[in-house]
Design an enzyme around this catalytic site. Structure first.
Site: not given
Length: 189
Positions: A106, A109
């Site tokens: 991600c 993230c």
């Protein structure tokens, strides 16, 4: 007789010595400049800066005071890697916890992590931040926590999820939403 110096622009450490060489080729100038760095310029500049001992930055265990909002310090998020570890933390902790659910693939993230680490430093020791990579724990735990998107930042208190921010938008707003969640939920304690 006057000479005009050429306008020099610094492009990279490799071209730095060639720029000085250009000034030494002025017509009939008695000035000769010779500079050939043996090490990259950044390395030299770092050695000119005042040095501090290797343990100058506080470690998580030694960090005993609340930092101001402008603090450049950060605290690494503590990883949770098993379902049992998660259950132990959530059910036996007397203080509220922030659990950051991420995935190693991600991008949001990865981008949000240093900002959350800085936020963790601002709230330490009143509040501890943990991270869970959804690829390292069971799907059952992820479903039990109600995580459907990454990154998801949750506040847990008294063994229950009290608040949640899904970090799919601008990092600045995500951090603001997390701060608001913390202040709303922790002001009741």
């Amino acid at each position: 007789m006057s000479h005009t110096l050429p306008i020099l622009r610094y492009h990279s450490p490799h071209s730095f010595s060639s720029l000085f060489a250009a000034t030494s080729t002025l017509h009939s100038s008695p000035l000769s400049i010779s500079f050939k760095p043996q090490k990259p310029l950044l390395f030299l500049l770092l050695h000119l800066l005042p040095s501090s001992p290797p343990n100058a930055l506080p470690q998580r265990q030694e960090h005993h005071h609340q930092l101001g909002g402008d603090s450049p310090l950060s605290i690494e998020l503590t990883p949770i890697s098993t379902d049992d570890q998660f259950d132990q933390l959530v059910s036996h902790n007397q203080h509220p916890l922030i659990i950051v659910w991420v995935a190693n693939w991600c991008r949001k993230c990865i981008y949000l992590k240093p900002k959350l680490e800085k936020l963790a430093a601002e709230y330490y020791p009143r509040l501890c931040f943990y991270t869970v990579d959804v690829n390292t724990v069971s799907h059952k735990l992820v479903a039990r926590a109600g995580v459907t998107k990454m990154p998801t930042i949750q506040l847990w208190k008294d063994g229950k999820k009290q608040g949640e921010v899904i970090g799919g938008h601008n990092a600045y707003w995500v951090i603001g939403d997390v701060q608001e969640m913390i202040e709303n939920e922790c002001s009741n304690t």
